[in-house]
Design an enzyme around this catalytic site. Structure first.
Site, PDB file in Angstrom:
ATOM      1  N   HIS A   2       0.816  -1.217   0.000  1.00 30.14           N
ATOM      2  CA  HIS A   2       0.000   0.000   0.000  1.00 30.14           C
ATOM      3  C   HIS A   2       0.850   1.268   0.000  1.00 30.14           C
ATOM      4  O   HIS A   2       0.514   2.248  -0.662  1.00 30.14           O
ATOM      5  CB  HIS A   2      -0.921  -0.028   1.221  1.00 30.14           C
ATOM      6  N   HIS A  35       1.431   4.967   8.460  1.00 27.36           N
ATOM      7  CA  HIS A  35       1.370   3.710   7.712  1.00 27.36           C
ATOM      8  C   HIS A  35       2.750   3.073   7.597  1.00 27.36           C
ATOM      9  O   HIS A  35       2.916   1.860   7.822  1.00 27.36           O
ATOM     10  CB  HIS A  35       0.809   3.959   6.305  1.00 27.36           C
TER      11      HIS A  35
END
Length: 208
Positions: A61, A160
């Protein structure tokens, strides 16, 4: 001997037109074949981002050439988990997570003010309660293996990276409206989608 408590569903239902991240594909669900119009069976077509509703982020991602959703470590998504109530209405802060007793291998699911509403049927909320980067680093350093949140993103890119680069599984979009803080057994199974940077998942919690 007492029977185990029932499983609770912490999965956000996928609906046509539901909220999605602004630059992601919208959610479209339609019947391509229908018994009502003479077909032998009902057949549904689903079109959406892999980051719709309750889903698990893959390392890919935020990192080119990292693992896709088929590489997610399922062992980190099954086992004891703690639902943590977050009081701060603005963020999941370092100050708040530092108050938690965290053992290596912990799975933490954060319930914020977002879960006071059925957010998936409402317009996108840019002021959702995200995990601060320094709080993410603290969780990483304490050996957490899974972090879950109750909106479409755990936080900004650095948050993240801190989690995914350390092999921490990230569950986003949890439905915690009817889940009280406490200790649970968790089952989270993301779909096995080749070359995808995320995957929708079904998440079940059973009180311990």
């Amino acid at each position: 001997m007492s029977l185990p408590l029932p499983w609770l569903d912490a999965t956000t239902p996928i609906r046509d037109g539901m909220v999605h991240w602004p630059d992601n594909a919208p959610v479209h669900i339609k019947k391509t074949l229908s018994i009502a119009t003479g077909a032998a069976a009902n057949v549904t077509e689903v079109s959406m981002s892999a980051h719709t509703g309750t889903h698990v982020d893959a390392p890919l991602h935020f990192t080119a050439d990292a693992g896709d959703s088929t590489t997610i470590d399922l062992a980190r998504l099954m086992g004891p988990a703690r639902v943590v109530g977050i009081a701060d209405p603005h963020s999941i802060s370092l100050a708040e997570v530092q108050q938690l007793e965290i053992e290596p291998g912990a799975r933490l699911l954060f319930r914020t003010r977002i879960s006071d509403s059925e957010w998936s049927t409402m317009p996108f909320q840019p002021d959702f309660v995200a995990l601060d980067a320094d709080a993410a680093r603290h969780l990483r350093d304490r050996g957490v293996v899974c972090v879950g949140v109750d909106y479409l993103s755990v936080g900004k890119a650095d948050t993240h990276h801190t989690l995914l680069d350390a092999g921490i599984c990230v569950i986003e979009g949890l439905a915690l409206q009817h889940i009280v803080p406490g200790e649970y057994e968790m089952l989270c199974l993301p779909l096995k989608i080749v070359d995808s940077d995320g995957a929708p998942a079904r998440v079940l919690l059973r009180p311990l």
